[in-house]
Motif scaffolding. Structure first.
Motif, PDB file in Angstrom:
ATOM      1  N   LYS A  65       0.891  -1.161   0.000  1.00  0.00           N
ATOM      2  CA  LYS A  65       0.000   0.000   0.000  1.00  0.00           C
ATOM      3  C   LYS A  65       0.927   1.206   0.000  1.00  0.00           C
ATOM      4  O   LYS A  65       1.739   1.377   0.910  1.00  0.00           O
ATOM      5  N   TYR A  66       0.839   2.021  -1.038  1.00  0.00           N
ATOM      6  CA  TYR A  66       1.811   3.102  -1.181  1.00  0.00           C
ATOM      7  C   TYR A  66       1.135   4.475  -1.227  1.00  0.00           C
ATOM      8  O   TYR A  66      -0.039   4.608  -1.576  1.00  0.00           O
ATOM      9  N   LYS A  67       1.927   5.468  -0.863  1.00  0.00           N
ATOM     10  CA  LYS A  67       1.552   6.864  -1.043  1.00  0.00           C
ATOM     11  C   LYS A  67       2.742   7.586  -1.659  1.00  0.00           C
ATOM     12  O   LYS A  67       3.880   7.392  -1.233  1.00  0.00           O
ATOM     13  N   ILE A  68       2.472   8.389  -2.679  1.00  0.00           N
ATOM     14  CA  ILE A  68       3.532   9.089  -3.401  1.00  0.00           C
ATOM     15  C   ILE A  68       3.344  10.595  -3.239  1.00  0.00           C
ATOM     16  O   ILE A  68       2.242  11.117  -3.391  1.00  0.00           O
ATOM     17  N   GLU A  69       4.442  11.255  -2.946  1.00  0.00           N
ATOM     18  CA  GLU A  69       4.406  12.716  -2.824  1.00  0.00           C
ATOM     19  C   GLU A  69       5.538  13.319  -3.647  1.00  0.00           C
ATOM     20  O   GLU A  69       6.675  12.851  -3.610  1.00  0.00           O
ATOM     21  N   ILE A  70       5.216  14.361  -4.394  1.00  0.00           N
ATOM     22  CA  ILE A  70       6.222  15.078  -5.173  1.00  0.00           C
ATOM     23  C   ILE A  70       6.770  16.218  -4.315  1.00  0.00           C
ATOM     24  O   ILE A  70       6.018  17.047  -3.809  1.00  0.00           O
ATOM     25  N   ILE A  71       8.076  16.225  -4.146  1.00  0.00           N
ATOM     26  CA  ILE A  71       8.750  17.294  -3.411  1.00  0.00           C
ATOM     27  C   ILE A  71       9.423  18.210  -4.434  1.00  0.00           C
ATOM     28  O   ILE A  71      10.371  17.815  -5.116  1.00  0.00           O
ATOM     29  N   LEU A  72       8.903  19.408  -4.582  1.00  0.00           N
ATOM     30  CA  LEU A  72       9.373  20.325  -5.616  1.00  0.00           C
ATOM     31  C   LEU A  72      10.654  21.042  -5.209  1.00  0.00           C
ATOM     32  O   LEU A  72      10.864  21.364  -4.048  1.00  0.00           O
ATOM     33  N   SER A  73      11.498  21.268  -6.187  1.00  0.00           N
ATOM     34  CA  SER A  73      12.748  21.988  -5.961  1.00  0.00           C
ATOM     35  C   SER A  73      13.033  22.865  -7.164  1.00  0.00           C
ATOM     36  O   SER A  73      13.013  22.406  -8.310  1.00  0.00           O
ATOM     37  N   LYS A  74      13.328  24.163  -6.942  1.00  0.00           N
ATOM     38  CA  LYS A  74      13.600  25.082  -8.053  1.00  0.00           C
ATOM     39  C   LYS A  74      15.013  24.908  -8.608  1.00  0.00           C
ATOM     40  O   LYS A  74      15.291  25.258  -9.740  1.00  0.00           O
TER      41      LYS A  74
END
Length: 296
Positions: free
Chosen positions: A100-109
């Protein structure tokens, strides 16, 4: 709770081909490299991998089921921080897991973005769920269908196009005597053996269920009375062939057939049960002083 117990973590690098214009920008399709930047010890154990170095060698884009996560919804979304789902997966080290997974995008400039996956192994929960579903319609001892399933199938198959429908009721003779004389373990062995005789005597499309303690029921769609009688004869013959042991197997049988739509299937079931009972009475059992069981 995902917030206070992240069991496993994958992180890998994502680049974008254009300058990010806002904090909500997301990677474009085809831009996920799939290289693993970091992995914690829980994920290493979950994958069945020997160490972190080995895990970081392979690219996640080479794993079709994981690559499938990068769908258009995920890549084009500008409103969702987290995606979640379930994934059944055999790892590079041969371990089968249900994640069971959860994905999060961590933004970086500066250097593009990272994707973080928090994954929990729910294989045991899925196995329990699978077993609960299986045994809701199967008998635990014989692995045949149970009474609930049989009664559901009678309702489902009681249609004009399935006529004639035959039903066979089978009862293992002398089970109480076997249990009293040899113990319930031996009784269970004989029940399993009887269930195998019945199964081997039937066709693939026939529905065989353990209907009660020592009773079995068979549903035979598109089956005439004559064919049902032949099946009963085949069962009797199989019983005789294995009766060279101290505990002979004897099965009482009764059959009945619904041939017209207006006939009540419940009455057909009762008729088959009545015929089985008459057959049972014709089998006389006697126990010798040595505790042997004889049928005549």
């Amino acid at each position: 709770c995902w917030a206070n117990r992240i069991l496993s973590l994958w992180r890998w690098w994502v680049t974008t081909s254009k300058k990010q214009e806002s904090s909500r920008a997301c990677p474009e399709e085809g831009q996920i490299k799939g290289n693993i930047l970091e992995v914690n010890k829980e994920m290493i154990e979950l994958l069945g991998a020997p160490n972190k170095k080995e895990v970081k060698k392979f690219n996640l884009n080479n794993v079709e089921k994981i690559k499938h996560i990068w769908n258009n919804d995920f890549l084009s979304s500008k409103n969702k921080d987290i995606f979640e789902g379930n994934l059944e997966y055999t790892t590079n080290w041969g371990k089968k897991v249900f994640l069971k997974y959860k994905i999060e995008i961590i933004l970086s400039k500066k250097n593009g973005s990272e994707i973080i996956i928090a994954a929990n192994d729910i294989s045991r929960e899925k196995e329990i769920e699978k077993n609960l579903k299986y045994f809701s319609f199967h008998d635990e001892l014989t692995n045949l269908y149970n009474r609930r399933y049989f009664e559901n199938e009678i309702k489902r198959l009681d249609t004009k196009r399935k006529l004639p429908i035959s039903i066979i009721i089978a009862d293992l003779n002398g089970l109480k005597i076997i249990n009293d004389s040899y113990g319930h373990k031996k009784g269970d062995e004989i029940l399993i053996q009887a269930s195998q005789i019945l199964k081997e005597s039937l066709r693939e499309e026939d529905i065989l269920a353990r209907y009660g303690g020592d009773e079995f029921a068979v549903l035979l769609p598109n089956t005439t009375k004559e064919t049902a009688e032949k099946i009963n004869k085949r069962i009797k013959e199989k019983c005789k062939k294995i009766n060279n042991n101290p505990i002979p197997i004897s099965i009482a049988l009764g059959e009945a057939t619904k041939e017209k739509p207006e006939q009540d299937i419940k009455e057909i079931l009762k008729k088959a049960d009545d015929k089985m009972y008459k057959d049972k009475l014709s089998e006389e059992f006697a126990r010798t002083p040595r505790g042997e069981i004889k049928a005549r």
